[in-house]
Enzyme design. Sequence first.
Site, PDB file in Angstrom:
ATOM      1  N   GLU A 131     -21.124  -1.717 -38.287  1.00 29.29           N
ATOM      2  CA  GLU A 131     -20.769  -0.920 -37.100  1.00 29.29           C
ATOM      3  C   GLU A 131     -21.854  -0.820 -36.025  1.00 29.29           C
ATOM      4  OE1 GLU A 131     -18.946   2.866 -38.248  1.00 29.29           O
ATOM      5  OE2 GLU A 131     -18.185   1.999 -40.110  1.00 29.29           O
TER       6      GLU A 131
ATOM      7  N   GLU B 101     -16.878  11.967 -50.290  1.00 27.88           N
ATOM      8  CA  GLU B 101     -18.194  12.597 -50.380  1.00 27.88           C
ATOM      9  C   GLU B 101     -18.229  13.408 -51.672  1.00 27.88           C
ATOM     10  OE1 GLU B 101     -19.131  14.996 -46.977  1.00 27.88           O
ATOM     11  OE2 GLU B 101     -20.620  16.131 -48.079  1.00 27.88           O
TER      12      GLU B 101
ATOM     13  N   LYS C 237     -29.828  23.413 -25.954  1.00 26.51           N
ATOM     14  CA  LYS C 237     -30.186  22.417 -26.959  1.00 26.51           C
ATOM     15  C   LYS C 237     -31.592  21.875 -26.713  1.00 26.51           C
ATOM     16  CE  LYS C 237     -28.933  17.720 -28.344  1.00 26.51           C
ATOM     17  NZ  LYS C 237     -28.493  17.882 -29.745  1.00 26.51           N
TER      18      LYS C 237
ATOM     19  N   HIS D 285     -27.315  12.298 -45.939  1.00 23.28           N
ATOM     20  CA  HIS D 285     -27.962  13.149 -44.932  1.00 23.28           C
ATOM     21  C   HIS D 285     -29.449  13.295 -45.190  1.00 23.28           C
ATOM     22  CE1 HIS D 285     -24.108  14.137 -43.332  1.00 23.28           C
ATOM     23  NE2 HIS D 285     -23.676  14.519 -44.506  1.00 23.28           N
TER      24      HIS D 285
ATOM     25  N   TRP E 100     -10.655  15.007 -33.447  1.00 25.19           N
ATOM     26  CA  TRP E 100     -11.970  15.015 -32.798  1.00 25.19           C
ATOM     27  C   TRP E 100     -11.877  14.720 -31.309  1.00 25.19           C
ATOM     28  CZ3 TRP E 100     -15.299  12.408 -37.248  1.00 25.19           C
ATOM     29  CH2 TRP E 100     -15.358  13.324 -38.303  1.00 25.19           C
TER      30      TRP E 100
HETATM   31  N1  GLN Z   1     -17.132   4.311 -41.383  1.00 23.15           N
HETATM   32  C1  GLN Z   1     -17.841   5.444 -40.875  1.00 23.15           C
HETATM   33  C2  GLN Z   1     -19.335   5.253 -41.087  1.00 23.15           C
HETATM   34  O1  GLN Z   1     -19.708   4.709 -42.054  1.00 23.15           O
HETATM   35  C3  GLN Z   1     -17.407   6.718 -41.527  1.00 23.15           C
HETATM   36  C4  GLN Z   1     -18.093   7.919 -40.936  1.00 23.15           C
HETATM   37  C5  GLN Z   1     -17.601   9.267 -41.428  1.00 23.15           C
HETATM   38  O2  GLN Z   1     -16.867   9.361 -42.391  1.00 23.15           O
HETATM   39  N2  GLN Z   1     -17.991  10.315 -40.811  1.00 23.15           N
HETATM   40  O3  GLN Z   1     -20.142   5.664 -40.303  1.00 23.15           O
END
Ligand code: GLN
Length: 766
Positions: free
Chosen positions: A498, A678, A19, A706, A575
């Site tokens: 978050e 999404e 990497k 993204h 995961w």
């Molecule tokens: N709540 C998470 C975030 O907003 C959801 C992330 C995800 O779905 N991969 O980062």
Amino acid sequence: MVSSAVLGFPRIGAFRELKKNTEAYWAGKIDADQLLKIGKDIREKNWKLQKDAGVDIIPSNDFSFYDQVLDLSILFNVIPDRYTKYDLSTLDTFFAMARGLQRKATDSTKAVDVPALEMVKWFDANYHYVRPTFSNSTEFKLNGQKPVDEYLEAKSLGIETRPVLVGPISYLFLGKADKDSLDLEPISLLEKILPLYIEILKKLSAAGAQVVQIDEPVLVLDLPENVKSAFQIAYEKIASSEGLPKLILTTYFGDVRPNLDAIKNLPVSGFHFDFVRTPEQFDDVVSILGDKTLSVGIVDGRNIWKNNYSNSIEFVNKAIEKVGSDKIIVATSSSLLHTPVDLVNEKKLDSEIKNWFSFATQKVDEVVTIAKAVSGVDVSSQLSENAAAIKSRKESKITNNPEVRKRTAEAIADESMAKRHSDFPTRLVSQKAKYNLPLFPTTTIGSFPQTKEIRINRNKFTKGEITPEEYETFINSEMERVVKFQEEIGLDVLVHGEPERNDMVQYFGEKLNGFAFTQNGWVQSYGSRYVRPPILVGDVDRPAAMTVKESVYAQSLTEKPMKGMLTGPVTILRWSFPRDDVTQKVQSYQLSLALRDEVQDLEKAGITVIQVDEPAIREGLPLRAGEERSDYLKWAAESFRIATSGVEDSTQIHSHFCYSDLDPNHIKALDADVVSIEFSKKDDPNYIQEFSNYPNHIGLGLFDIHSPRIPSKEEFIARIGEILKVYPADKFWVNPDCGLKTRGWEETRASLTNMVDAAKFYREKY
Ligand code: GLN
Ligand code: ZN
């Protein structure tokens, strides 16, 4: 002597050397020769490690700078025209296909702007491959001879190897037609591609290779008839050519029985099957073996648990009895690509738990030891050490928490735990009264930009350089900023952003009992992106509330509803490296009970809009239709509902999904009040249509998180307009595709502002 085989070894290096150097190459910090040298060093290390461990059959051509399927596309010249017009080197063409390339013109080079090829999940692993993309204009020819070069490279080190190739049927079936040739069915290209397989196999043979491992993993999928019958055609044709090496037809990750007819009479010298995943296929696959070699996949290539020697030896002995010891190979179940490199580098794991694990390097020793054991070599000390480790795990308090076991069993038996008090229409009435949200309510998916400052402070906190109080003050100030921002731009349902979370699974794993974490347990997800999954080691419970403090603080800053934010049971399970001593269903239920307590604590604390993310729910779907799949759908949905059903009607449960095409029926079974999915890159009208009957409320993601690109207000208006043609306005939420953690503040502000303005535009119209 029974021989031992490894199907593939991780190529990332024990400390992510690949990497670091690949990214340095992309950034122009090292040149191609330096990068190629790193690849060579890693290969040499891997081969020597396996040779020193005493492995009889060592793989070559398992190395790749990005992806082994993409290697094959380069080898066969399956390179769409858009990548060939810039005179890039083969290495740069390879990377451009993998990840796209955007480069300004210089005095000596043209400007380049080309997107990546599609990348998709490799069966049910967390690895992703670059999809072979065929066109009517594809000119099939050999382009270099990577498999031969790597075989010779090993040979020059005095190491004989068995080259690995993805086989023709899998290579074609995993591919797709390019947009200029949509009527092209990849399997129809068999005749064109077989001569290339024959040519490369001939070269391998001329270089000295005796046997080639030819991977046909698609045999564990439901295959259309024309693909099934292609096996016979392809392998007959190959076998009719002179001067080729022997072939071991290799399958992994599942059950081949439904496709047994397709491979019954293939002219290959042996078969490899995954008996870790599907031991039940043993009798049936042995029945088609004839005088072929049987490679017994018995050391798990997908997980980190120490092999149970006594069980494996018994299994291999059964195979020897049926087939004869000269025809048996003891092997890893799949490539070890999906396991971390070396347990030796874990310095912080509790020694009791560490003794239960085996990473790739240890698995190499495992195949050797099992092969020795069944050949009558004295390995008694290894066997007794192994038995002690297995016993310690089995009897440990960590793996047996009677209270958790009891509660889990009760929850499985009690259907009412997986059911809200009332149906959605009834709940909707109390929720409407409680929140009084406008039409087209706006919200986000949870995370806001994870800035450098956040990472620096988290690092300092982890290292003890700042006190917990200082860290809390910092996190609070981040939440203040995020809440203020959301109020300013006029979002309706707010989030705390978050900032305290490193990762949506690890964060919860660290707060729950039953998980272990590694320092270097990296596994390649795709290209230079590696993940370090938490390990589920024991029964899961929640010693204390996990998110209440932050959510309550964030709520105290605003009158608007603050959405609590949790990761769902299936996603935490998928995961992580799961346990192999209890079923995934039980692990998922244990997680869901811990989350249920959290959901109820949030509700008690006044957080009554709660989102439980399940982005991984689709990828857990078993590869084949049938009982396993319907079971999965049932327990996955039930786990979610157990986590979220212990609340009042007026508490609004949200969920979120991304990364894959979803089936609205699967989502319906979760009975969330609002789901966000999404959606921004989906332009298939059928996909919208499929969701238009979705009974509860839904937010179809309106922009791609993204990309730093900022969609204008008009673009949002147009996009919502498209969706409203088929979608009822009173069910429709307005939100981005996913969390904003990888974005910068500038584009976040601009995009969300435009999005909110578009919602306001429609509020006036409706
Ligand atoms: N709540 C998470 C975030 O907003 C959801 C992330 C995800 O779905 N991969 O980062
Ligand atoms: Zn998401």
